[in-house]
Scaffold this motif. Structure first.
Motif, PDB file in Angstrom:
ATOM      1  N   ILE A  56       0.817  -1.339  -0.043  1.00  0.00           N
ATOM      2  CA  ILE A  56       0.143  -0.049  -0.072  1.00  0.00           C
ATOM      3  C   ILE A  56       0.939   1.177  -0.068  1.00  0.00           C
ATOM      4  N   MET A  57       2.334   1.110  -0.138  1.00  0.00           N
ATOM      5  CA  MET A  57       3.030   2.410  -0.274  1.00  0.00           C
ATOM      6  C   MET A  57       2.999   2.958  -1.428  1.00  0.00           C
ATOM      7  N   SER A  58       3.201   4.281  -1.414  1.00  0.00           N
ATOM      8  CA  SER A  58       3.587   5.152  -2.513  1.00  0.00           C
ATOM      9  C   SER A  58       4.762   4.907  -3.247  1.00  0.00           C
ATOM     10  N   ILE A  60       7.249   6.617  -2.798  1.00  0.00           N
ATOM     11  CA  ILE A  60       8.376   7.025  -1.855  1.00  0.00           C
ATOM     12  C   ILE A  60       8.210   6.294  -0.436  1.00  0.00           C
ATOM     13  N   PRO A  61       8.579   5.028  -0.404  1.00  0.00           N
ATOM     14  CA  PRO A  61       8.065   4.208   0.954  1.00  0.00           C
ATOM     15  C   PRO A  61       8.919   4.920   2.043  1.00  0.00           C
ATOM     16  N   PRO A  62       8.481   5.069   3.255  1.00  0.00           N
ATOM     17  CA  PRO A  62       7.410   4.307   3.630  1.00  0.00           C
ATOM     18  C   PRO A  62       6.153   5.182   3.802  1.00  0.00           C
ATOM     19  N   VAL A  63       5.990   6.124   2.957  1.00  0.00           N
ATOM     20  CA  VAL A  63       4.605   6.709   2.977  1.00  0.00           C
ATOM     21  C   VAL A  63       3.679   5.843   2.166  1.00  0.00           C
ATOM     22  N   VAL A  64       2.611   5.876   2.787  1.00  0.00           N
ATOM     23  CA  VAL A  64       1.294   5.160   2.376  1.00  0.00           C
ATOM     24  C   VAL A  64       0.632   6.034   1.275  1.00  0.00           C
ATOM     25  N   HIS A  65       0.315   5.453   0.270  1.00  0.00           N
ATOM     26  CA  HIS A  65      -0.221   5.892  -0.820  1.00  0.00           C
ATOM     27  C   HIS A  65      -1.599   6.723  -0.583  1.00  0.00           C
ATOM     28  N   GLY A  66      -1.934   7.920  -1.214  1.00  0.00           N
ATOM     29  CA  GLY A  66      -3.030   8.592  -0.857  1.00  0.00           C
ATOM     30  C   GLY A  66      -4.236   7.901  -1.603  1.00  0.00           C
ATOM     31  N   GLY A  67      -4.269   7.272  -2.384  1.00  0.00           N
ATOM     32  CA  GLY A  67      -5.406   6.395  -2.973  1.00  0.00           C
ATOM     33  C   GLY A  67      -5.701   5.667  -1.805  1.00  0.00           C
ATOM     34  N   THR A  68      -4.771   4.685  -1.186  1.00  0.00           N
ATOM     35  CA  THR A  68      -5.412   3.805  -0.087  1.00  0.00           C
ATOM     36  C   THR A  68      -5.867   4.655   0.946  1.00  0.00           C
ATOM     37  N   ILE A  69      -5.273   5.697   1.407  1.00  0.00           N
ATOM     38  CA  ILE A  69      -6.060   6.669   2.427  1.00  0.00           C
ATOM     39  C   ILE A  69      -7.304   6.722   2.022  1.00  0.00           C
ATOM     40  N   ILE A  98     -11.216  14.965  -0.166  1.00  0.00           N
ATOM     41  CA  ILE A  98     -10.311  14.513   1.066  1.00  0.00           C
ATOM     42  C   ILE A  98      -9.184  15.371   1.139  1.00  0.00           C
ATOM     43  N   ASN A  99      -8.783  15.869   2.433  1.00  0.00           N
ATOM     44  CA  ASN A  99      -7.624  16.608   2.467  1.00  0.00           C
ATOM     45  C   ASN A  99      -6.628  15.902   3.106  1.00  0.00           C
ATOM     46  N   MET A 100      -5.517  15.867   2.434  1.00  0.00           N
ATOM     47  CA  MET A 100      -4.166  15.104   3.115  1.00  0.00           C
ATOM     48  C   MET A 100      -3.464  16.136   3.849  1.00  0.00           C
ATOM     49  N   LEU A 101      -3.350  16.008   5.051  1.00  0.00           N
ATOM     50  CA  LEU A 101      -2.452  16.646   6.084  1.00  0.00           C
ATOM     51  C   LEU A 101      -1.044  16.511   6.440  1.00  0.00           C
ATOM     52  N   SER A 102      -0.807  15.173   6.210  1.00  0.00           N
ATOM     53  CA  SER A 102       0.553  15.080   6.398  1.00  0.00           C
ATOM     54  C   SER A 102       0.851  13.467   6.029  1.00  0.00           C
ATOM     55  N   PRO A 103       2.005  13.447   5.556  1.00  0.00           N
ATOM     56  CA  PRO A 103       2.581  11.917   4.969  1.00  0.00           C
ATOM     57  C   PRO A 103       2.196  10.897   6.050  1.00  0.00           C
ATOM     58  N   ALA A 104       1.509   9.712   5.640  1.00  0.00           N
ATOM     59  CA  ALA A 104       1.289   8.734   6.514  1.00  0.00           C
ATOM     60  C   ALA A 104       2.355   7.716   6.524  1.00  0.00           C
ATOM     61  N   ILE A 105       3.164   7.917   7.774  1.00  0.00           N
ATOM     62  CA  ILE A 105       4.229   7.133   7.974  1.00  0.00           C
ATOM     63  C   ILE A 105       4.067   6.416   9.278  1.00  0.00           C
TER      64      ILE A 105
END
Length: 150
Positions: A56-58, A60-69, A98-105
């Protein structure tokens, strides 16, 4: 972290709402594909958990892909709405933002879906998405959706 969700006691129209929601979640193969779990079911609210893993990573691991979020946010809002639906009724998402606020790591994501308004023609819901890891809990996204009953 304190949730921005306003507390409200909802009365489900179907006394079997939890079994209905859990059965519907089990049938949603997209959630199974990514390894998501239904962690909480209450009238007007559900929590969907998702361990952070390689699939489920983008780019740029280890950031979770925004589509998954977005996927778990949409499902959290939809299943929260389903907790308040009459028996034999379901619904679909008409739109969401959806608003992404911060990278999901982190180690695990949780999407907390909450109904804000339940109407006969439209339901408005929100989802707060948090990541849990070594640094504790961090909100990484907020979503707002409109759902329609079928």
């Amino acid at each position: 972290m304190v949730s921005t969700t306003v507390s409200r006691r909802w009365e489900p129209k179907n006394p079997e709402y939890e079994q209905v929601v859990r059965a519907a979640f089990a049938r949603q193969s997209a959630m199974a594909l990514i390894g998501a779990t239904l962690d909480l079911v209450e009238p007007g609210r559900v929590d969907i958990g998702l361990p952070c893993h390689e699939q489920i990573m983008s780019h740029i691991p280890p950031v979770v892909h925004g589509g998954t979020i977005g996927m778990i946010a949409d499902s959290a809002m939809g299943f929260a709405a389903l907790t308040l639906s009459p028996a034999e009724r379901g619904g679909v998402t008409a739109e969401y933002k959806i608003n992404m606020l911060s990278p999901a790591i982190g180690d695990k994501l949780v999407a907390r879906g909450t109904v804000l308004r339940a109407g006969s023609k439209l339901t408005i819901a929100q989802a707060e998405i948090f990541v849990f890891g070594n640094d504790g809990e961090k909100r990484v996204a907020m979503a707002l959706g409109t759902l329609i009953p079928l």
